[in-house]
Design an enzyme around this catalytic site. Structure first.
Site, short mmCIF file in Angstrom:
data_model
loop_
_atom_site.label_atom_id
_atom_site.label_comp_id
_atom_site.label_asym_id
_atom_site.label_seq_id
_atom_site.Cartn_x
_atom_site.Cartn_y
_atom_site.Cartn_z
N LYS A 1 -10.66 -9.26 4.53
CA LYS A 1 -11.57 -8.88 5.62
C LYS A 1 -13.01 -8.93 5.13
O LYS A 1 -13.89 -9.49 5.80
CB LYS A 1 -11.21 -7.48 6.15
CG LYS A 1 -9.89 -7.44 6.92
CD LYS A 1 -9.43 -6.02 7.27
CE LYS A 1 -8.05 -6.06 7.94
NZ LYS A 1 -7.50 -4.73 8.26
N GLN B 1 -8.32 1.47 6.52
CA GLN B 1 -7.08 0.71 6.37
C GLN B 1 -5.88 1.65 6.33
O GLN B 1 -5.89 2.67 5.65
CB GLN B 1 -7.16 -0.14 5.08
CG GLN B 1 -6.01 -1.11 4.89
CD GLN B 1 -5.98 -2.25 5.90
OE1 GLN B 1 -6.99 -2.60 6.52
NE2 GLN B 1 -4.82 -2.82 6.11
N ASP C 1 -11.15 -1.44 15.15
CA ASP C 1 -9.69 -1.61 15.14
C ASP C 1 -9.08 -1.26 16.51
O ASP C 1 -7.92 -1.58 16.77
CB ASP C 1 -9.06 -0.66 14.10
CG ASP C 1 -8.65 -1.37 12.82
OD1 ASP C 1 -8.34 -2.57 12.88
OD2 ASP C 1 -8.61 -0.71 11.77
N1 GUN Z 1 -2.75 -1.83 8.40
C1 GUN Z 1 -2.02 -2.87 8.86
N2 GUN Z 1 -2.69 -3.53 9.84
C2 GUN Z 1 -3.87 -2.87 9.98
C3 GUN Z 1 -4.99 -3.07 10.84
O1 GUN Z 1 -5.03 -3.99 11.67
N3 GUN Z 1 -6.01 -2.20 10.70
C4 GUN Z 1 -5.97 -1.17 9.80
N4 GUN Z 1 -7.01 -0.34 9.74
N5 GUN Z 1 -4.94 -0.95 9.00
C5 GUN Z 1 -3.90 -1.80 9.09
#
Ligand code: GUN
Length: 294
Positions: free
Chosen positions: A52, A96, A119
């Site tokens: 990311k 995350q 998110d």
């Molecule tokens: N863990 C797995 N997928 C995601 C996501 O799309 N965002 C976040 N913050 N954590 C994750």
């Protein structure tokens, strides 16, 4: 059979965003700034967050990675979120998941300013999504919608079966596929660990979206001819012959299912790269909203 090429489409989206960032820079405007908070050192989470942040740099966004130890207390994380909420340079941020067990995930997600919640996990944004209001749509479901749209996959009146009811993928996906519009207007069945006759339900699906995390769960004999198959599974299978010591596989027996499906996403190179592209898109949207409000 046509491959829904998430790698290609995500690169197109990143190029589109990159062009917008160049325009912002040319006008002397602030560029979008995404922050990512990673608590602990789970290998998969480290990989995702690393991708990311690298993607931000590639398209000209600013990015900040905040790494906190696995022993971080809930209050320490909440304090960090408070700082990010109040930092006017940050347009959007993510925490995350999963978080270590001493931290209440719901409490953390509720603490994020909904205007910076790229998110789309805050209940206010999730509620807006369910009510067809403009908001941040969680990146993985958003990426799947974008793939269906760019490949002109017909979803109207189709039976969509979603496998898995996670808050990140299955639950929002079930809402989005049933909403008015396209992609949407599907009749949706959301299946989970207590669903009876799951194989019979899957056999009736025009569109199968599998977000289970069980390698090779979906077999060719389980699907209808010409079904659309979206594989959201990303499992690391230990394999000493690989440089990293593992390989990545999805929920779908791709080799055989692809012979029967009309459209299918590969793993890797399907939904995964789309998730990152749509997070960037949400961050661009957050920047535009903040600019318009300033
Ligand atoms: N863990 C797995 N997928 C995601 C996501 O799309 N965002 C976040 N913050 N954590 C994750």
């Amino acid at each position: 059979m046509e491959i829904l090429d998430g790698k290609k489409i995500s690169n197109q989206i990143k190029d589109e965003i990159s062009a917008e960032v160049s325009e912002m820079k040319a006008k002397g405007e602030k560029v979008p700034h995404l922050a990512a908070v990673l608590v602990g050192n789970d290998g998969a989470s480290l990989t995702y967050v690393g991708s990311k942040v690298r993607s931000c740099e590639r398209i000209g966004f600013e990015s900040t990675l905040i790494q906190m130890p696995s022993t971080t207390s809930e209050i320490e994380l909440l304090n960090k979120i408070y700082d990010l909420n109040n930092d006017s340079d940050i347009d959007g941020f993510i925490v995350q998941l999963p978080l270590p067990p001493q931290i209440d995930t719901q409490k953390v997600l509720m603490a994020i300013d909904p205007d910076k919640d790229v998110d789309g996990f805050h209940p206010m944004n999730f509620g807006k999504m369910a009510l067809d209001m403009s908001t941040f749509i969680p990146a993985t479901p958003f990426g799947i919608l974008e793939l269906l749209e760019r490949y002109k996959v017909d979803t109207k009146g189709k039976h969509t079966v979603v496998i898995g009811r996670s808050h990140i993928v299955g639950r929002p996906m079930s809402i989005l596929m049933g909403r008015k519009g396209w992609p949407g207007n599907s009749t949706v069945t959301l299946t989970h660990s207590h669903t009876k006759n799951i194989t019979q339900i899957i056999s009736q699906a025009d569109i199968v979206i599998s977000a289970l995390g069980v390698p090779n769960f979906l077999k060719a004999e389980m699907i209808k001819d010409d079904a659309v198959v979206i594989d959201v599974g990303i499992t690391r299978v230990p394999d000493e012959t690989k440089e990293k010591g593992y390989y990545i596989t999805g929920d779908v027996d791709f080799k055989n299912v692809s012979k029967k499906a009309s459209f299918i996403t590969p793993v890797p190179g399907g939904v995964g790269p789309m998730t990152i592209a749509m997070l960037l898109k949400n961050t661009l949207l957050a920047r535009e909203r903040h600019r318009n409000r300033a």
